[in-house]
Design a protein around this motif. Structure first.
Motif, short mmCIF file in Angstrom:
data_model
loop_
_atom_site.label_atom_id
_atom_site.label_comp_id
_atom_site.label_asym_id
_atom_site.label_seq_id
_atom_site.Cartn_x
_atom_site.Cartn_y
_atom_site.Cartn_z
N ASN A 82 0.84 -1.20 0.00
CA ASN A 82 0.00 0.00 0.00
C ASN A 82 0.87 1.24 0.00
OD1 ASN A 82 -2.31 -1.56 0.16
ND2 ASN A 82 -2.36 -1.49 2.39
N LYS A 83 0.33 2.32 -0.50
CA LYS A 83 1.04 3.60 -0.51
C LYS A 83 0.34 4.54 0.47
CE LYS A 83 2.41 7.38 -3.47
NZ LYS A 83 2.23 8.03 -4.75
N TYR A 84 1.11 5.26 1.26
CA TYR A 84 0.56 6.15 2.27
C TYR A 84 1.02 7.58 2.00
CZ TYR A 84 -0.27 1.78 4.71
OH TYR A 84 -0.69 0.51 5.03
N ASN A 85 0.09 8.51 1.97
CA ASN A 85 0.40 9.93 1.87
C ASN A 85 -0.08 10.54 3.18
OD1 ASN A 85 1.17 12.40 0.98
ND2 ASN A 85 -0.49 12.65 -0.49
N VAL A 86 0.83 10.70 4.12
CA VAL A 86 0.50 11.10 5.49
C VAL A 86 0.38 12.63 5.58
CG1 VAL A 86 1.26 11.02 7.89
CG2 VAL A 86 1.70 9.08 6.38
N ASP A 87 -0.73 13.08 6.13
CA ASP A 87 -0.95 14.50 6.39
C ASP A 87 -0.30 14.83 7.73
OD1 ASP A 87 -1.83 17.07 6.73
OD2 ASP A 87 -3.93 16.63 6.30
N GLU A 88 0.92 15.35 7.67
CA GLU A 88 1.68 15.63 8.89
C GLU A 88 1.10 16.80 9.68
OE1 GLU A 88 4.18 13.82 9.97
OE2 GLU A 88 4.54 12.59 8.20
N GLU A 89 0.30 17.65 9.04
CA GLU A 89 -0.24 18.83 9.70
C GLU A 89 -1.60 18.59 10.34
OE1 GLU A 89 -0.12 22.14 7.02
OE2 GLU A 89 1.94 21.72 6.44
N TYR B 153 -0.47 7.27 13.68
CA TYR B 153 -1.54 7.16 12.69
C TYR B 153 -1.03 7.02 11.25
CZ TYR B 153 -0.70 12.08 11.53
OH TYR B 153 -0.13 13.25 11.13
N ALA B 154 0.27 7.13 11.04
CA ALA B 154 0.84 7.18 9.69
C ALA B 154 0.54 5.94 8.84
CB ALA B 154 2.34 7.41 9.75
N GLY B 155 0.42 4.78 9.40
CA GLY B 155 0.17 3.57 8.62
C GLY B 155 -1.28 3.12 8.66
N CYS B 156 -2.18 4.04 8.96
CA CYS B 156 -3.59 3.72 9.14
C CYS B 156 -4.23 3.18 7.86
CB CYS B 156 -4.34 4.96 9.61
SG CYS B 156 -6.08 4.68 9.93
N LEU B 157 -5.02 2.13 8.01
CA LEU B 157 -5.76 1.55 6.89
C LEU B 157 -7.15 2.17 6.72
CD1 LEU B 157 -4.82 -2.18 7.49
CD2 LEU B 157 -3.84 -0.59 5.83
N SER C 206 -10.51 10.49 20.67
CA SER C 206 -11.26 11.75 20.71
C SER C 206 -11.58 12.29 19.33
CB SER C 206 -10.48 12.81 21.50
OG SER C 206 -9.23 13.07 20.89
N LYS C 207 -10.84 11.84 18.31
CA LYS C 207 -11.10 12.28 16.94
C LYS C 207 -10.78 11.15 15.98
CE LYS C 207 -9.08 15.37 13.46
NZ LYS C 207 -8.02 16.36 13.23
N TRP C 208 -11.69 10.92 15.07
CA TRP C 208 -11.45 9.99 13.96
C TRP C 208 -12.22 10.52 12.77
CZ3 TRP C 208 -13.03 7.38 9.85
CH2 TRP C 208 -12.22 6.38 9.34
N GLU C 209 -11.50 10.82 11.71
CA GLU C 209 -12.14 11.28 10.48
C GLU C 209 -11.34 10.78 9.29
OE1 GLU C 209 -10.14 15.73 10.27
OE2 GLU C 209 -12.01 15.47 11.37
N GLN C 210 -11.96 10.78 8.15
CA GLN C 210 -11.23 10.40 6.94
C GLN C 210 -10.15 11.44 6.67
OE1 GLN C 210 -11.48 7.66 5.02
NE2 GLN C 210 -13.08 6.85 6.34
N PRO C 211 -8.97 11.02 6.22
CA PRO C 211 -7.94 11.98 5.85
C PRO C 211 -8.44 12.87 4.71
CG PRO C 211 -7.01 9.79 6.01
CD PRO C 211 -8.50 9.65 6.09
N GLY C 212 -7.83 14.05 4.58
CA GLY C 212 -8.21 14.99 3.54
C GLY C 212 -7.95 14.44 2.14
N PRO C 213 -8.43 15.16 1.13
CA PRO C 213 -8.23 14.74 -0.26
C PRO C 213 -6.75 14.50 -0.57
CG PRO C 213 -9.71 16.61 -0.15
CD PRO C 213 -9.15 16.41 1.24
N THR C 214 -6.47 13.46 -1.29
CA THR C 214 -5.14 13.00 -1.70
C THR C 214 -4.29 12.51 -0.53
OG1 THR C 214 -3.91 15.11 -1.62
CG2 THR C 214 -5.15 14.62 -3.65
N MET C 215 -4.85 12.44 0.66
CA MET C 215 -4.11 11.97 1.84
C MET C 215 -4.60 10.58 2.22
SD MET C 215 -1.95 14.19 2.63
CE MET C 215 -1.56 15.87 2.28
#
Length: 103
Positions: free
Chosen positions: A18-25, A68-72, A87-96
């Motif tokens: 799998n490829k991961y594009n992690v939103d560091e911010e 969270y970087a390797g999240c499926l 306390s928070k769980w949401e889908q990553p942003g677009p392209t992330m």
């Protein structure tokens, strides 16, 4: 013809393609405490057991870690512990996030 008992699946190998594009911010999963060792052992233990990507860990000294970087993006942690320590769980942003690949 192969028997079902002869088929083996290496989950780590499959996850590795799998490829991961992690939103560091903007972490898409946050826990209710920055010091993970203060979280209840029983609730954190649920996450250790149910996360298919093994993002929640307890080392041999009992220290808890999470990344969270390797999240499926399956949402299992949200279902298991939302309202207790997630306390928070949401889908990553677009392209992330994860891009599934069939290896």
């Amino acid at each position: 013809m192969m028997k079902l008992s002869e088929i083996t699946v290496n989950v780590d190998e499959l996850i590795g393609v799998n490829k991961y594009n992690v939103d560091e911010e903007n972490a898409h999963i946050e826990l209710c405490a920055e010091d993970l060792d203060t979280l209840p052992d029983d609730e954190f233990g649920k996450l250790v057991r149910v996360c298919p990507a093994a993002l929640y860990k307890v080392d041999e000294d009992g220290h808890k870690t999470f990344d969270y970087a390797g999240c499926l993006e399956c949402g299992t942690c949200r279902i298991a512990c939302e309202g207790t320590i997630v306390s928070k769980w949401e889908q990553p942003g677009p392209t992330m996030g994860v891009q599934y690949r069939f290896g």
